[in-house]
Write an enzyme that holds these catalytic residues in place. Structure first.
Site, PDB file in Angstrom:
ATOM      1  N   LYS A  59      -5.521  15.359   2.363  1.00  0.00           N
ATOM      2  CA  LYS A  59      -6.580  15.891   3.233  1.00  0.00           C
ATOM      3  C   LYS A  59      -7.091  17.273   2.848  1.00  0.00           C
ATOM      4  O   LYS A  59      -8.146  17.698   3.305  1.00  0.00           O
ATOM      5  CB  LYS A  59      -6.113  15.871   4.687  1.00  0.00           C
ATOM      6  CG  LYS A  59      -6.091  14.457   5.241  1.00  0.00           C
ATOM      7  CD  LYS A  59      -6.542  14.417   6.669  1.00  0.00           C
ATOM      8  CE  LYS A  59      -6.744  13.005   7.168  1.00  0.00           C
ATOM      9  NZ  LYS A  59      -5.512  12.196   7.119  1.00  0.00           N
ATOM     10  N   SER A 312      -0.741   8.506   0.075  1.00  0.00           N
ATOM     11  CA  SER A 312      -1.584   9.513   0.731  1.00  0.00           C
ATOM     12  C   SER A 312      -0.843  10.736   1.267  1.00  0.00           C
ATOM     13  O   SER A 312      -1.445  11.798   1.411  1.00  0.00           O
ATOM     14  CB  SER A 312      -2.371   8.839   1.859  1.00  0.00           C
ATOM     15  OG  SER A 312      -1.486   8.134   2.715  1.00  0.00           O
TER      16      SER A 312
HETATM   17  C1  LIG Z   1      -5.503  10.877   7.340  1.00  0.00           C
HETATM   18  C2  LIG Z   1      -4.544  10.078   6.567  1.00  0.00           C
HETATM   19  C3  LIG Z   1      -4.846   8.756   6.167  1.00  0.00           C
HETATM   20  C4  LIG Z   1      -6.120   8.032   6.559  1.00  0.00           C
HETATM   21  O1  LIG Z   1      -7.300   8.720   6.259  1.00  0.00           O
HETATM   22  P1  LIG Z   1      -8.662   8.400   7.047  1.00  0.00           P
HETATM   23  O2  LIG Z   1      -9.709   9.172   6.350  1.00  0.00           O
HETATM   24  O3  LIG Z   1      -8.456   8.860   8.467  1.00  0.00           O
HETATM   25  O4  LIG Z   1      -8.858   6.927   7.006  1.00  0.00           O
HETATM   26  C5  LIG Z   1      -3.907   8.092   5.385  1.00  0.00           C
HETATM   27  N1  LIG Z   1      -2.737   8.658   5.041  1.00  0.00           N
HETATM   28  C6  LIG Z   1      -2.409   9.897   5.411  1.00  0.00           C
HETATM   29  C7  LIG Z   1      -1.098  10.463   4.994  1.00  0.00           C
HETATM   30  C8  LIG Z   1      -3.303  10.663   6.182  1.00  0.00           C
HETATM   31  O5  LIG Z   1      -2.962  11.900   6.556  1.00  0.00           O
END
Ligand SMILES: *Cc1c(COP(=O)(O)O)cnc(C)c1O
Length: 331
Positions: A59, A312
């Site tokens: 993010k 992610s």
């Molecule tokens: C925010 C997040 C997501 C999903 O992202 P979106 O843009 O809300 O779909 C996936 N994995 C992690 C670790 C996140 O922090």
């Protein structure tokens, strides 16, 4: 193709611009072949290690791209956001790096590991309500009353373009990519990556994965309009939160660009986390493990395919990891 959509304003150019803008704040992360998963599936599966970002999640890309283009006056007044954790952490981190004041509004559900990490970046914390939607309301009040700039967690073109920079790195490292597997919540991550990949090569398949519990985007796409759902306890807590009834970008982008969606159970997510721990000695959070679960339990890749899977984030309480390790290590 994209020029004919209502998203004229958001294109691959914005994603290249984002990359130039965020260099120096967000890291370029490795894309590594997982021999274990590749052997299991017959495909070549690569992991995009976004949990190696300084804040432990991708993010930082979207937050940096948004904050870096604010005016001097907006920067001086400061920024605010609401978040289930990682976006709040990203805004706190970027604001701290740039010397901008930040107020992060989070709900009481956000895990302690994330709360502690936000504090590390000297942002002011406002802990309000039981859900992300309640935290969001408080945040909008701060925006109106104190003139802070609200940094949206996903439904903003700069945030989407920032997340899309992941795709540029992947395609450079793996020019022949057949399929990408992406955890899906608000859809900023999926929209950005899909927009970039489909602009470069429309053949690439984009798969979104959410947890069975409170899969807001999934249900909304099925209904053909954004829906509100109650939040539920889940291992994939970073995927909690609504998509906004007044969603401007990510609902439509996801609708247009996603090829397939899958839902995974809590048990499958836990096994996915354990798999990453056992096979790769990596701690990943439930949100990332949804993709591992979908690959292992839902047959979403075919032998011979070149597949990228977005790892992610890794912001999970150690007590959760310990419990999962003990539960599955014995068997
Ligand atoms: C925010 C997040 C997501 C999903 O992202 P979106 O843009 O809300 O779909 C996936 N994995 C992690 C670790 C996140 O922090």
């Amino acid at each position: 193709m994209l020029e004919n959509t209502p998203h004229k304003k958001l294109s691959i150019r914005d994603i290249y611009e984002a990359r130039a803008r965020i260099t120096g704040i967000a890291r370029r992360t490795p894309l590594v072949l997982t021999h274990a998963l590749s052997r299991e599936t017959g495909a070549s599966i690569y992991l995009k290690l976004e949990h190696l970002q300084e804040i432990g999640a991708f993010k930082v890309r979207g937050a940096a791209n948004k904050i870096l283009q604010l005016s001097a006056e907006q920067r001086q007044r400061g920024v605010t956001t609401f978040s289930t954790g990682n976006h709040g952490l990203a805004v706190a981190y970027v604001a701290n790096r740039l010397g901008i004041p930040a107020v992060i509004c989070i709900s009481q559900r956000v895990p302690q590991a994330k709360v502690a990490r936000i504090g590390r970046y000297q942002a002011q914390l406002a802990i309000v309500g039981q859900s992300q939607d309640e935290a969001a309301e408080h945040c909008r009040t701060l925006q109106q009353e104190q003139g802070l700039t609200l940094i949206e967690p996903f439904d903003d073109p700069f945030v989407i373009a920032g997340q899309g920079t992941i795709a540029l790195e992947m395609i450079e490292d793996l020019p022949r990519l057949d399929k990408v597997i992406i955890p899906l919540s608000g859809g900023g991550l999926l929209s950005g990556i899909a927009l970039a990949l489909k602009s470069l090569d429309p053949q690439i398949k984009v798969i979104g994965v959410s947890m069975e519990r409170a899969a807001v985007m999934y249900e909304s796409l099925k209904a053909g309009k954004p829906l509100l759902l109650p939040e539920a306890e889940t291992l994939a807590d970073s995927l909690l939160g609504g998509i906004g009834l007044n969603n401007q970008y990510t609902f439509q982008l996801t609708q247009e660009l996603v090829d397939d969606l899958y839902l995974v159970s809590e048990e499958e997510i836990a096994k996915g986390m354990f798999y990453m721990l056992e096979q790769h000695r990596m701690i990943v959070e439930g949100a990332s493990a949804t993709c591992i679960a979908a690959i292992r339990q839902h047959n979403i890749v075919q032998p011979g395919e070149q597949v990228a899977c977005i790892i992610s984030g890794c912001n999970v309480d150690l007590s959760v990891v310990t419990t999962i390790a003990q539960r599955y290590a014995a068997n």
